[in-house]
Design a protein around this motif. Structure first.
Motif, short mmCIF file in Angstrom:
data_model
loop_
_atom_site.label_atom_id
_atom_site.label_comp_id
_atom_site.label_asym_id
_atom_site.label_seq_id
_atom_site.Cartn_x
_atom_site.Cartn_y
_atom_site.Cartn_z
N UNK A 221 -1.03 -10.96 -5.06
CA UNK A 221 -0.03 -9.99 -4.60
C UNK A 221 -0.14 -8.77 -5.51
N UNK A 222 -0.44 -7.62 -4.88
CA UNK A 222 -0.59 -6.38 -5.64
C UNK A 222 0.54 -5.43 -5.28
N UNK A 223 1.33 -5.09 -6.30
CA UNK A 223 2.45 -4.16 -6.11
C UNK A 223 2.56 -3.29 -7.35
N UNK A 224 2.66 -2.00 -7.13
CA UNK A 224 2.81 -1.03 -8.22
C UNK A 224 1.69 -1.14 -9.25
N UNK A 225 0.48 -1.39 -8.78
CA UNK A 225 -0.67 -1.46 -9.68
C UNK A 225 -0.81 -2.77 -10.44
N UNK B 146 7.39 -15.52 -6.02
CA UNK B 146 7.21 -14.68 -7.18
C UNK B 146 8.22 -13.53 -7.10
N UNK B 147 8.69 -13.14 -8.26
CA UNK B 147 9.64 -12.05 -8.37
C UNK B 147 8.89 -10.78 -8.71
N UNK B 148 9.39 -9.67 -8.19
CA UNK B 148 8.74 -8.38 -8.49
C UNK B 148 9.15 -7.88 -9.85
N UNK C 151 0.83 -1.19 0.00
CA UNK C 151 0.00 0.00 0.00
C UNK C 151 0.87 1.25 0.00
N UNK C 152 0.89 1.98 -1.12
CA UNK C 152 1.74 3.17 -1.18
C UNK C 152 1.27 4.29 -0.25
N UNK C 153 -0.03 4.34 0.05
CA UNK C 153 -0.55 5.40 0.93
C UNK C 153 -0.10 5.20 2.37
N UNK C 154 -0.20 3.96 2.86
CA UNK C 154 0.18 3.70 4.26
C UNK C 154 1.66 3.35 4.40
#
Length: 172
Positions: free
Chosen positions: A150-154, A170-172, A31-34
Motif C-alpha cells: 500500500x503506497x500513500x504519501x510516498x 493497516x493504519x495510515x 495516486x495524487x495525480x489521478x
C-alpha cells in the motif's frame, strides 16, 4: 567444455523448480495525480491459467469457450480478473467501524510472463486506514503467498497473506 555441460545440467533442477514459488503481488496506490485509489494485481500467467482451468472445471464449464489461453484470449483474461474481484476486498477503516470500498474492475493484460488485473476506486479522505483481504489462488496452492503493498504519501507499507489468513489492516 565438460565443465560447461556439468554447469548447465546442474542448473536444470533449479529451472524445473524456478516456478515452484506460488506468489502474487498487489499494489494499492493512492495516486495524487489521478486522485484515484489504483489497484494493480500481478500474477504469473502460468498460475492464472492453472487456476482458471480448475475454476472452469468446478463450474462444469470445461468444454465451454475452448482451452484456457490468457495470452491470446481476452475473455479468459476477464474470467480470471472476475475471479480476482471475488478474492480481493478492501474496506475503509474508521474509528467507529468499517465501510466497503467500491472497486471498479478496469481490465486485465498480459506483460511477458505476468498477468495484470487492474481495479480502481475513489478514495475516502476521512478514513484512518484500510482493512484488506487478498485470498487469490489460496484455494489452489497451500503455500501461495500474496504480498499487498500500500503506497500513500510516498510511503509503502506491506502485508503478507497466506492460506487461512483473512482480513488484515493497516493504519495510515
Amino acid at each position: 567444455m565438460r565443465w560447461i555441460f556439468a554447469f548447465v545440467f546442474s542448473l536444470l533442477p533449479l529451472a524445473s523448480q524456478a516456478h515452484q514459488l506460488n506468489a502474487a503481488v498487489t499494489t494499492v496506490l493512492f495516486n495524487p495525480r489521478s486522485g484515484q485509489l489504483e489497484i494493480m494485481h500481478k500474477f504469473f500467467v502460468h498460475d492464472a491459467e492453472h487456476a482458471l482451468r480448475h475454476l472452469r472445471k468446478e463450474a462444469g464449464a470445461a468444454h465451454q469457450h475452448g482451452a484456457v489461453d490468457l495470452l491470446q484470449n481476452e475473455h479468459n483474461r476477464m474470467q480470471f480478473a472476475d475471479y480476482v474481484t471475488t478474492e480481493f476486498e478492501l474496506q475503509w477503516l474508521f474509528a467507529e467501524g468499517t465501510k466497503p470500498v467500491s472497486l471498479t474492475l478496469l481490465g486485465a493484460e498480459v506483460d511477458g510472463n505476468n498477468l495484470w488485473v487492474y481495479q480502481e476506486a475513489s478514495p475516502d479522505t476521512s478514513a484512518i486506514g484500510l482493512k484488506i483481504r487478498q485470498n487469490s489462488l489460496h484455494q489452489f496452492w497451500a503455500k501461495q503467498v500474496n504480498l499487498v503493498n500500500v503506497e500513500k504519501d510516498g510511503k509503502v507499507r506491506s502485508l503478507e497473506f497466506r492460506k487461512g489468513q483473512s482480513w488484515q489492516q493497516l493504519l495510515f
